[in-house]
Design a protein around this motif. Structure first.
Motif, PDB file in Angstrom:
ATOM      1  N   TYR A  16      20.038 -11.592 -40.650  1.00  0.00           N
ATOM      2  CA  TYR A  16      20.268 -11.923 -42.068  1.00  0.00           C
ATOM      3  C   TYR A  16      19.220 -12.913 -42.565  1.00  0.00           C
ATOM      4  CZ  TYR A  16      24.731  -9.487 -41.753  1.00  0.00           C
ATOM      5  OH  TYR A  16      25.695  -8.526 -41.597  1.00  0.00           O
ATOM      6  N   ARG A  33      38.887  -8.426 -38.715  1.00  0.00           N
ATOM      7  CA  ARG A  33      39.001  -8.435 -40.177  1.00  0.00           C
ATOM      8  C   ARG A  33      40.454  -8.239 -40.642  1.00  0.00           C
ATOM      9  NH1 ARG A  33      34.020  -7.680 -43.281  1.00  0.00           N
ATOM     10  NH2 ARG A  33      32.585  -8.936 -42.070  1.00  0.00           N
ATOM     11  N   GLN A  34      41.395  -8.760 -39.818  1.00  0.00           N
ATOM     12  CA  GLN A  34      42.807  -8.558 -40.172  1.00  0.00           C
ATOM     13  C   GLN A  34      43.203  -9.263 -41.466  1.00  0.00           C
ATOM     14  OE1 GLN A  34      44.624  -9.910 -36.549  1.00  0.00           O
ATOM     15  NE2 GLN A  34      44.644 -12.060 -37.111  1.00  0.00           N
ATOM     16  N   ALA A  35      42.481 -10.346 -41.818  1.00  0.00           N
ATOM     17  CA  ALA A  35      42.691 -10.972 -43.123  1.00  0.00           C
ATOM     18  C   ALA A  35      41.665 -10.344 -44.050  1.00  0.00           C
ATOM     19  CB  ALA A  35      42.468 -12.473 -43.020  1.00  0.00           C
ATOM     20  N   PHE A  67      35.221 -18.745 -34.624  1.00  0.00           N
ATOM     21  CA  PHE A  67      34.133 -17.807 -34.298  1.00  0.00           C
ATOM     22  C   PHE A  67      32.815 -18.205 -34.928  1.00  0.00           C
ATOM     23  CE2 PHE A  67      33.466 -15.610 -38.348  1.00  0.00           C
ATOM     24  CZ  PHE A  67      34.651 -15.863 -39.026  1.00  0.00           C
ATOM     25  N   HIS A 110      35.735  -2.211 -34.390  1.00  0.00           N
ATOM     26  CA  HIS A 110      35.045  -2.992 -35.431  1.00  0.00           C
ATOM     27  C   HIS A 110      36.106  -3.350 -36.467  1.00  0.00           C
ATOM     28  CE1 HIS A 110      31.044  -3.549 -37.901  1.00  0.00           C
ATOM     29  NE2 HIS A 110      31.503  -4.682 -37.386  1.00  0.00           N
ATOM     30  N   SER A 119      36.792 -17.295 -42.412  1.00  0.00           N
ATOM     31  CA  SER A 119      35.504 -17.981 -42.529  1.00  0.00           C
ATOM     32  C   SER A 119      34.473 -16.866 -42.506  1.00  0.00           C
ATOM     33  CB  SER A 119      35.407 -18.952 -41.339  1.00  0.00           C
ATOM     34  OG  SER A 119      34.105 -19.242 -40.972  1.00  0.00           O
ATOM     35  N   ASP A 120      33.193 -17.150 -42.317  1.00  0.00           N
ATOM     36  CA  ASP A 120      32.226 -16.070 -42.197  1.00  0.00           C
ATOM     37  C   ASP A 120      31.053 -16.499 -41.333  1.00  0.00           C
ATOM     38  OD1 ASP A 120      31.814 -13.236 -43.587  1.00  0.00           O
ATOM     39  OD2 ASP A 120      29.855 -14.156 -43.226  1.00  0.00           O
ATOM     40  N   PHE A 147      32.503 -16.362 -52.944  1.00  0.00           N
ATOM     41  CA  PHE A 147      33.004 -16.151 -51.579  1.00  0.00           C
ATOM     42  C   PHE A 147      32.822 -17.376 -50.678  1.00  0.00           C
ATOM     43  CE2 PHE A 147      32.659 -14.454 -47.204  1.00  0.00           C
ATOM     44  CZ  PHE A 147      33.928 -13.912 -47.095  1.00  0.00           C
ATOM     45  N   ARG A 188      41.960 -13.962 -53.083  1.00  0.00           N
ATOM     46  CA  ARG A 188      40.512 -13.760 -53.208  1.00  0.00           C
ATOM     47  C   ARG A 188      40.076 -13.808 -54.675  1.00  0.00           C
ATOM     48  NH1 ARG A 188      36.027 -13.799 -53.631  1.00  0.00           N
ATOM     49  NH2 ARG A 188      34.353 -12.494 -52.820  1.00  0.00           N
ATOM     50  N   ILE A 206      42.744 -15.226 -36.682  1.00  0.00           N
ATOM     51  CA  ILE A 206      41.323 -15.603 -36.675  1.00  0.00           C
ATOM     52  C   ILE A 206      41.075 -16.357 -37.970  1.00  0.00           C
ATOM     53  CG2 ILE A 206      40.618 -13.305 -37.552  1.00  0.00           C
ATOM     54  CD1 ILE A 206      37.959 -13.831 -35.862  1.00  0.00           C
ATOM     55  N   SER A 237      21.897  -7.550 -45.817  1.00  0.00           N
ATOM     56  CA  SER A 237      22.329  -6.594 -44.801  1.00  0.00           C
ATOM     57  C   SER A 237      21.222  -5.569 -44.622  1.00  0.00           C
ATOM     58  CB  SER A 237      23.584  -5.850 -45.263  1.00  0.00           C
ATOM     59  OG  SER A 237      24.647  -6.739 -45.422  1.00  0.00           O
ATOM     60  N   TYR A 287      45.986 -10.661 -49.925  1.00  0.00           N
ATOM     61  CA  TYR A 287      44.630 -11.211 -49.727  1.00  0.00           C
ATOM     62  C   TYR A 287      43.842 -11.068 -51.018  1.00  0.00           C
ATOM     63  CZ  TYR A 287      39.692 -11.450 -48.525  1.00  0.00           C
ATOM     64  OH  TYR A 287      38.346 -11.780 -48.520  1.00  0.00           O
ATOM     65  N   PHE A 339      27.012 -14.168 -52.073  1.00  0.00           N
ATOM     66  CA  PHE A 339      27.572 -12.824 -51.936  1.00  0.00           C
ATOM     67  C   PHE A 339      27.586 -12.196 -53.315  1.00  0.00           C
ATOM     68  CE2 PHE A 339      29.057 -12.350 -47.578  1.00  0.00           C
ATOM     69  CZ  PHE A 339      28.964 -13.649 -47.112  1.00  0.00           C
ATOM     70  N   SER A 386      27.199  -8.469 -33.963  1.00  0.00           N
ATOM     71  CA  SER A 386      27.476  -7.179 -34.608  1.00  0.00           C
ATOM     72  C   SER A 386      26.290  -6.234 -34.596  1.00  0.00           C
ATOM     73  CB  SER A 386      27.905  -7.415 -36.054  1.00  0.00           C
ATOM     74  OG  SER A 386      29.023  -8.253 -36.078  1.00  0.00           O
TER      75      SER A 386
END
Ligand code: 1CP
Length: 343
Positions: free
Chosen positions: A149, A23-25, A139, A320, A72-73, A42, A36, A69, A155, A32, A87, A204
């Motif tokens: 999901y 999750r570095q971005a 990924f 994580h 995306s999601d 999203f 965003r 990375i 979630s 960001y 979202f 995850s």
């Protein structure tokens, strides 16, 4: 030009390990948050190649990580399969829950290539802008995590619907696993062909799978995914991240042909270094919350990991995703500590 990330993943040990952060971005970066805010939806944000590439590269420019990375999601796969993924601010993802496997259309998996073409476009653009000494990671969620999901519709903490399906609904659960595995394969092939150097599978919520079913639900699908990729000419290395399975990592490494394995912060790194097979590169393990504290405790935790894996190929990362509260100076400190070591 050498690429220390790819060299490490192919088994070469580096004195200074490559570094990137899950999750570095993300929201801990003001730049960001600015991009965003320009795209309130999203999914549209993820499917906008220019914006996706912009935020993918922000942490590389700022911290000089060794891998990017793609932004995306994992929930783009159920979105492409018509599960009406959205979202909701303050709530997270919401999907139309699947009541039966018949709710899926036969050609839903064929939609992956078309509907997720913007992710491929973003990867190609990103690869062209990224320097050759950095790796680009594509990924997907692993099938089980995607299924949680699709069945819960949101979630969840304990995934009661998905676990009930596993116990009650043998045939339907296996059909669903099979369909989602096929979709995952198509998404990964798309990304590999578009320019991803590495592929990562995020499982995850693997911790919620009863140990009794791990082979069927966690290992077998990953094995099928990688074997199919290889059969279809995809040579990129694969990192698996079966979060929270503890001793199950031994069987995961044994039964899936992954090149690297992600370790969450619940794993004893010294145990992993000693017991996981040598040909598998280890990645991760630092508790993301240690970055909020920063200072000597964080430095000691980093040293502990570096010492435990000193004899092995290792990619530095968290256990994580980095959290939105993380102060940027602590990320700079982490990089200085790791890269300050003699190479
Ligand atoms: O508005 C925002 O900024 C929302 C936060 C966010 C971000 C930054 C979401 C919503 N997705 C992402 C991008 C993302 N997601 C990336 C690329 C960025 C990067 O890593 O630098 C990646 C790799 C993911 C993967 C992802 N999405 C996972 C697997 C990794 C993990 O953290 O366990 C999962 C479970 C998701 C689902 C997801 N995406 C977003 C939310 C709020 C959720 C639900 C999480 C949950 O159920 O707890």
């Amino acid at each position: 030009m050498t690429n220390i990330f790819l060299d490490t993943l192919s088994g070469t040990r580096k004195q200074t390990p490559p570094v990137w952060l899950m999750r570095q971005a993300g929201r801990y970066l003001p730049e960001y948050r600015q991009v965003r805010a320009s795209e309130p939806d999203f999914i549209s944000f993820c499917l906008n190649p220019e914006k996706a590439v912009e935020v993918t590269l922000q942490p590389i420019d700022k911290f000089n990580f060794d891998a990017a990375i793609i932004f995306s999601d994992i929930l783009l796969v159920p979105w492409a399969m018509n599960r009406n993924v959205r979202f909701i601010p303050g709530q997270g993802p919401v999907l139309n829950p699947l009541n039966s496997v018949d709710d899926l259309n036969e050609n839903d998996t064929d939609q992956i290539k078309n509907r997720l073409a913007p992710v491929a476009e973003a990867l190609t653009l990103c690869r062209s802008r990224l320097s050759n000494d950095k790796a680009l990671i594509g990924f997907s969620g692993a099938p089980w995590t995607i299924i949680t999901y699709m069945l819960e519709g949101q979630s969840s903490r304990d995934f009661p619907t998905a676990r009930k399906w596993m116990w009650d609904n043998d045939r339907q659960f296996d059909m669903l696993l099979d369909i989602v595995t096929t979709a995952t394969i198509e998404f990964l092939i798309l990304q590999a062909q578009a320019g991803a150097d590495v592929l990562m599978l995020f499982d995850s919520w693997a911790s919620a799978v009863p140990a009794h079913f791990r082979q069927r639900v966690v290992f077998k699908p990953v094995q099928r995914i990688i074997e199919t990729l290889r059969g279809r000419g995809i040579v990129q290395p694969v990192i698996g991240f079966p979060k929270g399975i503890g001793e199950g990592l031994l069987a995961y490494c044994d039964q899936t042909p992954v090149d690297g394995v992600g370790l969450d912060h619940g794993v004893d790194i010294a145990w992993a270094a000693k017991n996981l097979p040598d040909h598998i590169t280890l990645q991760g393990n630092l508790d993301p919350l240690s970055l909020i504290a920063g200072g000597p405790l964080m430095h000691r935790a980093i040293d502990h990991i570096l010492e435990a894996v000193a004899d092995r190929s290792h990619i530095f990362n968290l256990g994580h995703g980095i959290t939105p509260e993380t102060p940027e100076p602590h990320v700079h400190d982490l990089m200085a500590q790791i890269q300050g070591r003699a190479s």
